[in-house]
Write a protein that holds these residues in place. Structure first.
Motif, PDB file in Angstrom:
ATOM      1  N   GLN A  17       7.541  -9.749  10.341  1.00 31.74           N
ATOM      2  CA  GLN A  17       6.787  -8.864   9.452  1.00 31.74           C
ATOM      3  C   GLN A  17       6.700  -9.456   8.053  1.00 31.74           C
ATOM      4  O   GLN A  17       5.639  -9.425   7.431  1.00 31.74           O
ATOM      5  CB  GLN A  17       7.444  -7.490   9.407  1.00 31.74           C
ATOM      6  CG  GLN A  17       6.642  -6.471   8.629  1.00 31.74           C
ATOM      7  CD  GLN A  17       7.281  -5.103   8.652  1.00 31.74           C
ATOM      8  OE1 GLN A  17       8.448  -4.964   8.989  1.00 31.74           O
ATOM      9  NE2 GLN A  17       6.541  -4.099   8.283  1.00 31.74           N
ATOM     10  N   GLU A  18       7.804 -10.003   7.559  1.00 32.26           N
ATOM     11  CA  GLU A  18       7.794 -10.623   6.242  1.00 32.26           C
ATOM     12  C   GLU A  18       6.868 -11.836   6.212  1.00 32.26           C
ATOM     13  O   GLU A  18       6.141 -12.059   5.245  1.00 32.26           O
ATOM     14  CB  GLU A  18       9.207 -11.049   5.848  1.00 32.26           C
ATOM     15  CG  GLU A  18      10.141  -9.900   5.557  1.00 32.26           C
ATOM     16  CD  GLU A  18      11.587 -10.336   5.391  1.00 32.26           C
ATOM     17  OE1 GLU A  18      11.859 -11.554   5.461  1.00 32.26           O
ATOM     18  OE2 GLU A  18      12.444  -9.456   5.197  1.00 32.26           O
ATOM     19  N   GLN A  21       3.143 -10.495   6.331  1.00 37.69           N
ATOM     20  CA  GLN A  21       2.830  -9.329   5.506  1.00 37.69           C
ATOM     21  C   GLN A  21       1.506  -9.496   4.762  1.00 37.69           C
ATOM     22  O   GLN A  21       0.726  -8.561   4.660  1.00 37.69           O
ATOM     23  CB  GLN A  21       3.970  -9.073   4.508  1.00 37.69           C
ATOM     24  CG  GLN A  21       3.806  -7.805   3.706  1.00 37.69           C
ATOM     25  CD  GLN A  21       3.774  -6.561   4.584  1.00 37.69           C
ATOM     26  OE1 GLN A  21       4.532  -6.453   5.540  1.00 37.69           O
ATOM     27  NE2 GLN A  21       2.905  -5.640   4.276  1.00 37.69           N
ATOM     28  N   THR A  25      -1.644  -6.841   5.070  1.00 36.30           N
ATOM     29  CA  THR A  25      -2.211  -6.086   3.946  1.00 36.30           C
ATOM     30  C   THR A  25      -3.689  -6.417   3.768  1.00 36.30           C
ATOM     31  O   THR A  25      -4.495  -5.533   3.467  1.00 36.30           O
ATOM     32  CB  THR A  25      -1.447  -6.357   2.644  1.00 36.30           C
ATOM     33  OG1 THR A  25      -1.408  -7.762   2.405  1.00 36.30           O
ATOM     34  CG2 THR A  25      -0.055  -5.797   2.692  1.00 36.30           C
TER      35      THR A  25
END
Length: 58
Positions: A17-18, A21, A25
């Protein structure tokens, strides 16, 4: 087959996820700008709705 612990899986998910990210977005911004929603893009016409309603789920 290797067994994965729950904590290892959660750690991999957080790392993934990091890493992604920025792409997530950006994708969310594009959806909001275009006014799109999740799910069906075009509305069903009445004829199509009648046909789909005639099917039953098992």
């Amino acid at each position: 087959m290797k067994t994965i612990k729950l904590s290892e899986l959660q750690q991999q998910i957080r790392k993934n996820q990091e890493t992604h990210q920025e792409a997530l977005t950006l994708h969310q911004q594009i959806l909001e700008e275009r006014g799109l929603k999740k799910g069906r893009v075009r509305p069903r016409d009445p004829e199509e709705q009648k046909i789909l309603d005639s099917f039953t789920r098992k």
